[in-house]
Design a protein around this motif. Structure first.
Motif, PDB file in Angstrom:
ATOM      1  N   ARG A 389       0.824  -1.207   0.000  1.00 40.23           N
ATOM      2  CA  ARG A 389       0.000   0.000   0.000  1.00 40.23           C
ATOM      3  C   ARG A 389       0.858   1.257   0.000  1.00 40.23           C
ATOM      4  O   ARG A 389       0.611   2.204  -0.750  1.00 40.23           O
ATOM      5  CB  ARG A 389      -0.919  -0.016   1.227  1.00 40.23           C
ATOM      6  CG  ARG A 389      -1.879   1.149   1.298  1.00 40.23           C
ATOM      7  CD  ARG A 389      -2.565   1.217   2.652  1.00 40.23           C
ATOM      8  NE  ARG A 389      -3.529   2.300   2.660  1.00 40.23           N
ATOM      9  CZ  ARG A 389      -3.232   3.574   2.836  1.00 40.23           C
ATOM     10  NH1 ARG A 389      -1.958   3.924   3.006  1.00 40.23           N
ATOM     11  NH2 ARG A 389      -4.166   4.508   2.835  1.00 40.23           N
ATOM     12  N   ARG A 390       1.870   1.283   0.838  1.00 39.95           N
ATOM     13  CA  ARG A 390       2.723   2.461   0.962  1.00 39.95           C
ATOM     14  C   ARG A 390       3.487   2.730  -0.341  1.00 39.95           C
ATOM     15  O   ARG A 390       3.566   3.869  -0.805  1.00 39.95           O
ATOM     16  CB  ARG A 390       3.697   2.256   2.123  1.00 39.95           C
ATOM     17  CG  ARG A 390       4.713   3.382   2.303  1.00 39.95           C
ATOM     18  CD  ARG A 390       5.662   3.046   3.451  1.00 39.95           C
ATOM     19  NE  ARG A 390       6.719   4.031   3.551  1.00 39.95           N
ATOM     20  CZ  ARG A 390       6.622   5.170   4.219  1.00 39.95           C
ATOM     21  NH1 ARG A 390       5.492   5.479   4.813  1.00 39.95           N
ATOM     22  NH2 ARG A 390       7.635   6.016   4.278  1.00 39.95           N
ATOM     23  N   SER A 391       4.026   1.670  -0.935  1.00 44.94           N
ATOM     24  CA  SER A 391       4.809   1.851  -2.156  1.00 44.94           C
ATOM     25  C   SER A 391       3.942   2.366  -3.297  1.00 44.94           C
ATOM     26  O   SER A 391       4.323   3.301  -4.018  1.00 44.94           O
ATOM     27  CB  SER A 391       5.474   0.525  -2.540  1.00 44.94           C
ATOM     28  OG  SER A 391       6.212   0.653  -3.725  1.00 44.94           O
ATOM     29  N   LYS A 398       3.625  10.811  -6.345  1.00 40.64           N
ATOM     30  CA  LYS A 398       4.857  11.407  -6.865  1.00 40.64           C
ATOM     31  C   LYS A 398       4.845  11.540  -8.383  1.00 40.64           C
ATOM     32  O   LYS A 398       5.330  12.541  -8.937  1.00 40.64           O
ATOM     33  CB  LYS A 398       6.052  10.555  -6.420  1.00 40.64           C
ATOM     34  CG  LYS A 398       7.403  11.072  -6.882  1.00 40.64           C
ATOM     35  CD  LYS A 398       8.520  10.168  -6.385  1.00 40.64           C
ATOM     36  CE  LYS A 398       9.877  10.658  -6.867  1.00 40.64           C
ATOM     37  NZ  LYS A 398      10.979   9.774  -6.393  1.00 40.64           N
ATOM     38  N   LYS A 399       4.272  10.562  -9.083  1.00 38.57           N
ATOM     39  CA  LYS A 399       4.394  10.511 -10.532  1.00 38.57           C
ATOM     40  C   LYS A 399       3.138  10.979 -11.276  1.00 38.57           C
ATOM     41  O   LYS A 399       3.173  11.145 -12.492  1.00 38.57           O
ATOM     42  CB  LYS A 399       4.745   9.084 -10.968  1.00 38.57           C
ATOM     43  CG  LYS A 399       6.062   8.573 -10.384  1.00 38.57           C
ATOM     44  CD  LYS A 399       6.368   7.156 -10.823  1.00 38.57           C
ATOM     45  CE  LYS A 399       7.650   6.635 -10.181  1.00 38.57           C
ATOM     46  NZ  LYS A 399       8.839   7.402 -10.574  1.00 38.57           N
ATOM     47  N   HIS A 583      -7.913   6.649   0.263  1.00 41.68           N
ATOM     48  CA  HIS A 583      -6.962   7.711  -0.027  1.00 41.68           C
ATOM     49  C   HIS A 583      -7.462   9.002   0.595  1.00 41.68           C
ATOM     50  O   HIS A 583      -8.606   9.404   0.364  1.00 41.68           O
ATOM     51  CB  HIS A 583      -6.803   7.863  -1.543  1.00 41.68           C
ATOM     52  CG  HIS A 583      -5.774   8.874  -1.937  1.00 41.68           C
ATOM     53  ND1 HIS A 583      -5.746   9.473  -3.188  1.00 41.68           N
ATOM     54  CD2 HIS A 583      -4.729   9.403  -1.255  1.00 41.68           C
ATOM     55  CE1 HIS A 583      -4.732  10.324  -3.250  1.00 41.68           C
ATOM     56  NE2 HIS A 583      -4.106  10.284  -2.085  1.00 41.68           N
ATOM     57  N   CYS A 584      -6.617   9.667   1.395  1.00 42.85           N
ATOM     58  CA  CYS A 584      -6.991  10.911   2.069  1.00 42.85           C
ATOM     59  C   CYS A 584      -6.166  12.061   1.488  1.00 42.85           C
ATOM     60  O   CYS A 584      -5.069  11.859   0.953  1.00 42.85           O
ATOM     61  CB  CYS A 584      -6.748  10.791   3.574  1.00 42.85           C
ATOM     62  SG  CYS A 584      -7.199  12.264   4.519  1.00 42.85           S
ATOM     63  N   ASP A 585      -6.707  13.269   1.620  1.00 42.20           N
ATOM     64  CA  ASP A 585      -6.003  14.434   1.077  1.00 42.20           C
ATOM     65  C   ASP A 585      -5.141  15.150   2.111  1.00 42.20           C
ATOM     66  O   ASP A 585      -4.667  16.257   1.855  1.00 42.20           O
ATOM     67  CB  ASP A 585      -7.002  15.430   0.468  1.00 42.20           C
ATOM     68  CG  ASP A 585      -8.016  15.935   1.492  1.00 42.20           C
ATOM     69  OD1 ASP A 585      -7.968  15.471   2.650  1.00 42.20           O
ATOM     70  OD2 ASP A 585      -8.856  16.792   1.126  1.00 42.20           O
ATOM     71  N   CYS A 586      -4.918  14.522   3.285  1.00 46.50           N
ATOM     72  CA  CYS A 586      -4.051  15.139   4.293  1.00 46.50           C
ATOM     73  C   CYS A 586      -2.584  14.918   3.920  1.00 46.50           C
ATOM     74  O   CYS A 586      -2.246  14.044   3.104  1.00 46.50           O
ATOM     75  CB  CYS A 586      -4.337  14.584   5.679  1.00 46.50           C
ATOM     76  SG  CYS A 586      -3.851  12.864   5.926  1.00 46.50           S
ATOM     77  N   GLU A 587      -1.711  15.712   4.518  1.00 52.01           N
ATOM     78  CA  GLU A 587      -0.295  15.657   4.175  1.00 52.01           C
ATOM     79  C   GLU A 587       0.325  14.313   4.520  1.00 52.01           C
ATOM     80  O   GLU A 587       1.160  13.791   3.774  1.00 52.01           O
ATOM     81  CB  GLU A 587       0.452  16.788   4.894  1.00 52.01           C
ATOM     82  CG  GLU A 587       1.932  16.873   4.553  1.00 52.01           C
ATOM     83  CD  GLU A 587       2.635  18.005   5.271  1.00 52.01           C
ATOM     84  OE1 GLU A 587       3.855  18.139   5.106  1.00 52.01           O
ATOM     85  OE2 GLU A 587       1.954  18.750   6.009  1.00 52.01           O
ATOM     86  N   TRP A 588      -0.064  13.724   5.643  1.00 51.56           N
ATOM     87  CA  TRP A 588       0.494  12.441   6.072  1.00 51.56           C
ATOM     88  C   TRP A 588       0.151  11.329   5.082  1.00 51.56           C
ATOM     89  O   TRP A 588       0.973  10.481   4.758  1.00 51.56           O
ATOM     90  CB  TRP A 588      -0.017  12.103   7.465  1.00 51.56           C
ATOM     91  CG  TRP A 588       0.591  10.887   8.080  1.00 51.56           C
ATOM     92  CD1 TRP A 588      -0.013   9.703   8.318  1.00 51.56           C
ATOM     93  CD2 TRP A 588       1.938  10.733   8.542  1.00 51.56           C
ATOM     94  NE1 TRP A 588       0.858   8.806   8.897  1.00 51.56           N
ATOM     95  CE2 TRP A 588       2.072   9.426   9.052  1.00 51.56           C
ATOM     96  CE3 TRP A 588       3.046  11.580   8.577  1.00 51.56           C
ATOM     97  CZ2 TRP A 588       3.258   8.950   9.574  1.00 51.56           C
ATOM     98  CZ3 TRP A 588       4.233  11.083   9.106  1.00 51.56           C
ATOM     99  CH2 TRP A 588       4.328   9.797   9.599  1.00 51.56           C
ATOM    100  N   SER A 589      -1.071  11.348   4.572  1.00 51.22           N
ATOM    101  CA  SER A 589      -1.480  10.332   3.607  1.00 51.22           C
ATOM    102  C   SER A 589      -0.805  10.541   2.261  1.00 51.22           C
ATOM    103  O   SER A 589      -0.462   9.570   1.576  1.00 51.22           O
ATOM    104  CB  SER A 589      -3.001  10.360   3.437  1.00 51.22           C
ATOM    105  OG  SER A 589      -3.424   9.380   2.516  1.00 51.22           O
ATOM    106  N   GLN A 591       2.094  11.367   1.753  1.00 54.58           N
ATOM    107  CA  GLN A 591       3.448  10.822   1.820  1.00 54.58           C
ATOM    108  C   GLN A 591       3.457   9.296   1.720  1.00 54.58           C
ATOM    109  O   GLN A 591       4.514   8.678   1.820  1.00 54.58           O
ATOM    110  CB  GLN A 591       4.117  11.257   3.124  1.00 54.58           C
ATOM    111  CG  GLN A 591       4.326  12.758   3.236  1.00 54.58           C
ATOM    112  CD  GLN A 591       4.888  13.165   4.588  1.00 54.58           C
ATOM    113  OE1 GLN A 591       5.195  12.317   5.431  1.00 54.58           O
ATOM    114  NE2 GLN A 591       5.023  14.459   4.811  1.00 54.58           N
ATOM    115  N   GLY A 592       2.281   8.716   1.535  1.00 57.53           N
ATOM    116  CA  GLY A 592       2.171   7.270   1.389  1.00 57.53           C
ATOM    117  C   GLY A 592       1.802   6.542   2.660  1.00 57.53           C
ATOM    118  O   GLY A 592       1.708   5.306   2.652  1.00 57.53           O
TER     119      GLY A 592
END
Length: 716
Positions: A389-391, A398-399, A583-589, A591-592
């Motif tokens: 999930r993180r990857s 990022k892409k 999928h969340c729109d917060c900064e922590w999410s 970042q993966g």
């Protein structure tokens, strides 16, 4: 003092107060004239209170560690004495049994300065103390514990006091003149210095610690200030480079830290390099939190940046946070190499507690060898989705620049994973995914190069192995993020290819951080550290969000909204709610990471039928269905499968009741009575009839038979 031969008439003592020590108990002698020990009988649930009280001895303040342990299962003994154990643990003073003096001998106080470069052991080091006691949980009466004090004095083999304020032959020059500093205070001070806490705050906490033993005066404060300054200077000047050659430097470190090494193999031409690190504190935490619990692995960390990848074994502590208990530095994932260091680690644990056993082993890499885990740990293996999930999420963010495309791609990847039980053709699903997002060339190139060749292997592992929960995945991810923050500091980028630098960072800064977290939580001190430690996982942060702060889109199930607790004007949007691939729109999410908003939304969705269940629950349901389908109808295998299924469902139901109930007493009272073993029912659970022998006669008969067997064994 009268010597007794049996504990039948020994009174149960339960001193008042939270903690108590040996001075609060009435001890009697048990044994014979040749050999006898001081014993006392207390409730088993008050053993921890006794240990804490013994550690607070003003004359010899210390800590006790588990030196050895054994366990039996109920019903394993057909005949037993009244002092037989169900659980056995030998506690030893942390200043023993080894002696860390030069040459292993006792070094007397020095009135003059020796012209030598070899320093004597410090006053807080191990001194060969012989103080130790045994705690036996009685086999016949499991609610009671028999305390057996083999040596109550804190003395060495020569009979002299070897640590504490009463030590007349202190080790080291000027040792009698400095305040007593126990290992706990020293570790606390070192941890604060390693973590970069200002010196005035470190000094304040250090003085508070030593005043418990030395009182309060200006001399103590002055010496404490000198101690903190000197310790800080030593830490700042310490370096990982013991030698310019990295390989030679590691050899020197291993030679100096043998007690923290459970496996080491150098780099000869044939065998790969392996270094297994586990400090004594980590060993105690593994025994404490890993027994009958889950062991998790954060594997292949730094495979691209570090000289050798790092694998961390984790346990879940009292707050279900991931706690590192062993580090393995190696590039080899070959089955024989993995089996060797796992066997060495388990042997070390069993040398302290032979009854230790893990309930499950959680892996996060589909390429990991699972046969050594099954052979060594003999426990079920679970699989965690956090790495996949993180990857995927990190590379999508990022892409891909379009936010709507990001959400749709992550949702589609989640649907592919969820379809592993639906019989969907993987090749067709991947082909459709590639065609629908053919314009996202950057991500699709990454996905084809990194995941398409091995995605079938990963999905097969997810389908065949039980899947871990979001709480466990979040805890492992929190450790991974913290490890990454500690190691990938810009000031150390030039040292990433040195193993001694990695070992230094792990055993100093990271080890100190987790030690201080546990100490702050258990001692209720360092409140700011404790608050950060409690909130270090997304699961615990999600529990702080009230249910009324979440609103769901029940019509199309596209998104959910979560109102921020810090700023009510801010609302976070969670897309694809109810899924591990939300999928969340917060900064922590972005970042993966698995954020608190996603976890909280999934908690709400679990109680609604219109949303799909979590993958971990679907995995459990699929395992139960397969277990039910496997045997032939009207066969013995069907009976066995039914029994196993009923047992699993019963355990799951009890866990659900415990988690959802506000009063645990109501749950316990509603549980059915459990029958004990037949022998236990006849000896303790059922009253004896008039024709039966009295209990004392039975014990005498068993004792005579035991003596007879011993006499006969001498002639063989």
């Amino acid at each position: 003092m009268e010597i007794i031969e049996s504990i039948d008439n020994l009174p149960v003592q339960d001193p008042p107060g939270e903690d108590f020590s040996a001075a609060d108990l009435d001890w009697v002698k048990l044994g014979s004239e040749d050999r006898c020990d001081d014993v006392a009988l207390i409730p088993y649930d008050r053993v921890d209170a006794f240990i804490i009280g013994e550690c607070s001895n003003v004359e010899c303040p210390t800590r006790f560690h588990i030196e050895r342990g054994r366990k039996r299962s109920k019903g394993s003994l057909k005949q037993y004495k009244n002092d037989e154990y169900l659980e056995y643990r030998l506690y030893w003073c942390s200043f023993g049994p080894e002696n860390y003096g030069e040459g292993g001998g006792i070094l007397p106080s020095r009135r003059y300065r020796l012209n030598t470069r070899n320093r004597a052991a410090r006053p807080q080091s191990m001194r060969g103390c012989t103080c130790h006691f045994v705690v036996k949980r009685l086999y016949a009466r499991p609610s009671l514990a028999l305390l057996i004090y083999n040596e109550r004095r804190h003395v060495n083999k020569a009979g002299f006091v070897c640590h504490g304020p009463l030590d007349r032959d202190a080790i080291g020059p000027g040792a009698k003149k400095i305040p007593y500093v126990c290992s706990e205070i020293q570790q606390q001070t070192m941890s604060m210095i390693y973590l970069g806490i200002p010196e005035e705050n470190v000094l304040e906490k250090h003085i508070e610690g030593i005043q418990r033993y030395c009182g309060s005066d200006e001399k103590v404060k002055s010496l404490a200030s000198q101690y903190v300054q000197k310790l800080g200077m030593i830490i700042k000047r310490s370096t990982h480079e013991l030698d310019l050659d990295d390989q030679a430097s590691i050899r020197l470190w291993v030679e100096r830290n043998k007690k923290s090494i459970f496996f080491y193999r150098d780099t000869p031409e044939t065998d790969p390099f392996i270094l297994g690190i586990q400090t004594e504190w980590q060993l105690q935490q593994m025994i404490r939190f890993g027994h009958r619990n889950i062991i998790a692995a954060d594997s292949t960390f730094g495979i691209k940046k570090l000289k050798y990848p790092l694998c961390t074994l984790l346990v879940f502590d009292s707050r279900q946070h991931a706690l590192p208990v062993a580090w393995i530095i190696t590039r080899s994932i070959a089955k024989p190499d993995v089996a060797k260091w796992m066997k060495a680690l388990l042997d070390r644990v069993h040398s302290v507690d032979p009854g230790w056993k893990a309930s499950g082993f959680l892996i996060d890499d589909a390429a990991a060898e699972i046969e050594p885990i099954r052979e060594v740990f003999s426990c079920p293996i679970l699989f965690s989705l956090w790495r996949v999930r993180r990857s995927w999420l990190r590379h999508i963010v990022k892409k891909c620049t379009n936010i709507e495309v990001q959400r749709e791609m992550f949702k589609r990847l989640g649907q592919i994973v969820y379809s592993i039980w639906g019989g969907v053709d993987l090749a067709v699903a991947l082909e459709e995914f590639s065609l629908d997002f053919v314009d996202q060339t950057s991500f699709m190139q990454y996905f084809k190069d990194s995941w398409v060749p091995k995605i079938e292997m990963w999905l097969t592992s997810m389908k065949t192995l039980p899947l871990a929960s979001q709480e466990a995945s979040g805890a492992i991810e929190a450790y991974h993020v913290k490890l990454k923050t500690k190691l990938y500091d810009d000031s150390h980028l030039g040292s990433l290819q040195r193993v001694d630098w990695l070992v230094h960072k792990l055993t100093t800064e990271l080890h100190s951080s987790y030690w201080l977290d546990r100490y702050a939580d258990e001692s209720d001190s360092f409140l700011n550290v404790k608050e950060e430690y409690i909130a270090s996982t997304s699961w615990h942060r999600a529990l702080q969000i009230p249910d009324n702060a979440v609103s769901l889109d029940d019509r199309e199930h596209l998104f959910a909204k979560v109102v921020s607790q810090k700023d009510s004007s801010v609302t976070r949007v969670v897309w694809n709610p109810g899924s591990e691939f939300a999928h969340c729109d917060c900064e922590w999410s972005l970042q993966g990471n698995l954020c608190k908003h996603v976890i909280k939304v999934n908690m709400i969705c679990e109680n609604r039928q219109c949303y799909q269940s979590s993958m971990s629950f679907q995995s459990l349901k699929n395992i139960l269905i397969d277990l039910w389908k496997k045997p032939m109808d009207d066969s013995v295998e069907l009976d066995i499968s039914t029994a196993w299924t009923h047992q699993m469902l019963d355990q799951v139901q009890k866990l659900v009741e415990l988690n959802s109930s506000d009063d645990i007493g109501l749950v316990v009272n509603s549980m059915p009575l459990k029958w004990v073993a037949k022998k236990a029912r006849t000896t303790s659970g059922r009253q004896s009839s008039t024709l039966a022998l009295p209990s004392s006669s039975k014990n005498d008969y068993a004792r005579k038979r035991s003596r007879k067997r011993k006499r006969l064994s001498r002639f063989r």
